[in-house]
Design a protein around this motif. Structure first.
Motif, short mmCIF file in Angstrom:
data_model
loop_
_atom_site.label_atom_id
_atom_site.label_comp_id
_atom_site.label_asym_id
_atom_site.label_seq_id
_atom_site.Cartn_x
_atom_site.Cartn_y
_atom_site.Cartn_z
N LEU A 3 0.85 -1.18 0.00
CA LEU A 3 0.00 0.00 0.00
C LEU A 3 0.88 1.23 0.00
CD1 LEU A 3 -2.52 -0.83 2.85
CD2 LEU A 3 -2.90 -1.00 0.41
N HIS A 4 0.58 2.20 -0.82
CA HIS A 4 1.29 3.47 -0.79
C HIS A 4 0.57 4.35 0.22
CE1 HIS A 4 2.24 7.57 -1.87
NE2 HIS A 4 3.31 7.10 -2.44
N LEU A 5 1.32 4.85 1.19
CA LEU A 5 0.69 5.61 2.26
C LEU A 5 1.01 7.10 2.21
CD1 LEU A 5 1.12 3.10 5.18
CD2 LEU A 5 -0.84 3.47 3.72
N GLY A 6 1.39 7.61 1.08
CA GLY A 6 1.55 9.04 0.94
C GLY A 6 2.98 9.52 1.09
N ALA A 7 3.16 10.84 1.06
CA ALA A 7 4.50 11.43 1.14
C ALA A 7 4.78 11.85 2.57
CB ALA A 7 4.58 12.62 0.21
N PRO A 8 5.97 11.60 3.14
CA PRO A 8 7.00 10.83 2.47
C PRO A 8 6.52 9.40 2.24
CG PRO A 8 7.57 11.10 4.76
CD PRO A 8 6.33 11.92 4.52
N ILE A 9 7.01 8.80 1.17
CA ILE A 9 6.52 7.48 0.78
C ILE A 9 6.78 6.48 1.89
CG2 ILE A 9 6.79 5.58 -0.84
CD1 ILE A 9 7.41 7.66 -2.98
N ARG A 10 5.71 5.84 2.32
CA ARG A 10 5.79 4.77 3.31
C ARG A 10 4.99 3.62 2.75
NH1 ARG A 10 4.59 6.97 9.16
NH2 ARG A 10 5.32 4.90 9.57
N LEU A 12 3.42 -0.43 3.40
CA LEU A 12 3.00 -1.36 4.42
C LEU A 12 2.56 -2.65 3.75
CD1 LEU A 12 2.24 -1.56 7.50
CD2 LEU A 12 -0.04 -0.86 6.80
N PRO A 13 3.19 -3.79 4.08
CA PRO A 13 2.78 -5.04 3.45
C PRO A 13 1.34 -5.40 3.82
CG PRO A 13 4.83 -5.30 4.69
CD PRO A 13 4.30 -3.94 4.99
N LEU A 14 0.63 -6.00 2.89
CA LEU A 14 -0.74 -6.42 3.15
C LEU A 14 -0.81 -7.48 4.24
CD1 LEU A 14 -2.50 -6.49 -0.31
CD2 LEU A 14 -2.76 -4.88 1.55
N THR A 15 0.29 -8.18 4.50
CA THR A 15 0.25 -9.16 5.60
C THR A 15 -0.03 -8.45 6.91
OG1 THR A 15 2.65 -9.02 5.82
CG2 THR A 15 1.78 -10.83 4.50
N VAL A 16 0.42 -7.21 7.07
CA VAL A 16 0.10 -6.46 8.27
C VAL A 16 -1.40 -6.22 8.34
CG1 VAL A 16 0.43 -4.27 9.49
CG2 VAL A 16 2.37 -5.38 8.39
N CYS A 17 -2.01 -5.98 7.18
CA CYS A 17 -3.46 -5.80 7.13
C CYS A 17 -4.17 -7.04 7.66
CB CYS A 17 -3.91 -5.50 5.71
SG CYS A 17 -5.69 -5.42 5.48
N SER A 18 -3.79 -8.20 7.17
CA SER A 18 -4.48 -9.42 7.60
C SER A 18 -4.21 -9.69 9.07
CB SER A 18 -4.08 -10.61 6.74
OG SER A 18 -2.72 -10.89 6.87
N ARG A 19 -2.98 -9.44 9.56
CA ARG A 19 -2.68 -9.64 10.98
C ARG A 19 -3.50 -8.69 11.83
NH1 ARG A 19 2.86 -8.35 11.30
NH2 ARG A 19 3.26 -8.91 9.17
N LEU A 59 -2.42 1.56 9.03
CA LEU A 59 -3.23 0.70 8.16
C LEU A 59 -4.54 1.37 7.79
CD1 LEU A 59 -3.95 -2.05 6.83
CD2 LEU A 59 -4.91 -2.69 9.04
N THR A 60 -5.23 1.91 8.78
CA THR A 60 -6.53 2.53 8.53
C THR A 60 -6.38 3.74 7.61
OG1 THR A 60 -7.30 1.77 10.69
CG2 THR A 60 -8.58 3.49 9.63
N ALA A 61 -5.41 4.59 7.90
CA ALA A 61 -5.18 5.77 7.05
C ALA A 61 -4.81 5.35 5.64
CB ALA A 61 -4.08 6.64 7.65
N GLY A 62 -3.95 4.34 5.54
CA GLY A 62 -3.52 3.87 4.22
C GLY A 62 -4.66 3.31 3.39
N LEU A 63 -5.50 2.50 4.03
CA LEU A 63 -6.61 1.90 3.30
C LEU A 63 -7.61 2.94 2.84
CD1 LEU A 63 -7.07 -1.36 5.32
CD2 LEU A 63 -6.51 -1.19 2.90
N LEU A 64 -7.88 3.92 3.69
CA LEU A 64 -8.80 4.98 3.27
C LEU A 64 -8.17 5.85 2.19
CD1 LEU A 64 -10.32 6.03 6.70
CD2 LEU A 64 -11.32 4.57 4.93
N GLY A 65 -6.86 6.07 2.30
CA GLY A 65 -6.17 6.91 1.33
C GLY A 65 -6.04 6.29 -0.05
N VAL A 66 -5.95 4.98 -0.13
CA VAL A 66 -5.78 4.34 -1.44
C VAL A 66 -7.10 4.08 -2.15
CG1 VAL A 66 -3.62 3.24 -0.78
CG2 VAL A 66 -5.75 1.93 -0.64
N GLY A 67 -8.20 4.29 -1.47
CA GLY A 67 -9.51 4.00 -2.05
C GLY A 67 -9.74 4.55 -3.44
N ARG A 72 -10.62 -1.64 -5.60
CA ARG A 72 -10.78 -3.07 -5.30
C ARG A 72 -10.16 -3.43 -3.96
NH1 ARG A 72 -8.58 -6.23 -9.98
NH2 ARG A 72 -9.13 -7.97 -8.65
N LEU A 73 -9.05 -2.79 -3.63
CA LEU A 73 -8.42 -3.03 -2.33
C LEU A 73 -9.32 -2.54 -1.20
CD1 LEU A 73 -5.98 -3.96 -0.70
CD2 LEU A 73 -5.00 -1.69 -1.03
#
Length: 156
Positions: A3-10, A12-19, A59-67, A72-73
């Motif tokens: 997941l791309h979480l914005g600038a500065p680029i960070r 996060l692997p999706l495995t963290v999402c499932s965990r 995770l929450t910020a990233g998922l909302l940000g990539v919407g 599909r994610l």
């Protein structure tokens, strides 16, 4: 997939999402609905610790940000994480209305959405992450506003 979480680029692997999703799911002893306020009070410290984990906020910020870029994610997160939890919470809220813990005529969808919004506001719309005590206090006040506190059952 990352997941791309914005600038500065960070990233996060999706495995963290499932965990995180597995961590968020809670087991526990089922109680009668009229004991819901006491059960909530008992769980507040656990929820406070979970919601203050940095990876949960990221995770929450990233998922909302990539919407917008990755619908599909976001849809997968919604279907597998949010919808099942909202289904359970609205069923619980519906039972609370039937048990007169909440006022007759309460639409269970509305308090569920209001609670989600209050939590997102606390976690994502403030510059600094809240600490556990702040989250627990916020949740306690939120549940009180919704009507899920230790007051006597309401009459219709």
């Amino acid at each position: 997939m990352l997941l791309h979480l914005g600038a500065p680029i960070r990233r996060l692997p999706l495995t963290v999402c499932s965990r995180s999703c597995r961590c968020h799911a809670s087991g526990g002893t089922r109680r009668p609905v009229d004991e819901l306020p006491a059960g909530i009070e008992e769980l507040l410290p656990r929820w406070g610790r979970l919601l203050t984990e940095p990876r949960f906020r990221i995770l929450t910020a990233g998922l909302l940000g990539v919407g917008p870029d990755h619908p599909r994610l976001l849809q997968a997160y919604r279907e597998h994480h949010l919808v099942p939890r909202k289904t359970r919470s609205t069923a619980l809220l519906r039972a609370a209305v039937e048990a007169r813990v909440l006022p007759e005529g309460t639409d269970p969808e509305m308090p569920a959405d209001m609670m989600t919004g209050a939590i997102l506001n606390l976690l994502l719309l403030r510059p600094e992450a809240p600490d556990t005590d702040e989250v627990v206090d916020h949740l306690r006040r939120m549940f009180r506003q919704v009507g899920l506190d230790d007051r006597e059952p309401r009459s219709s």
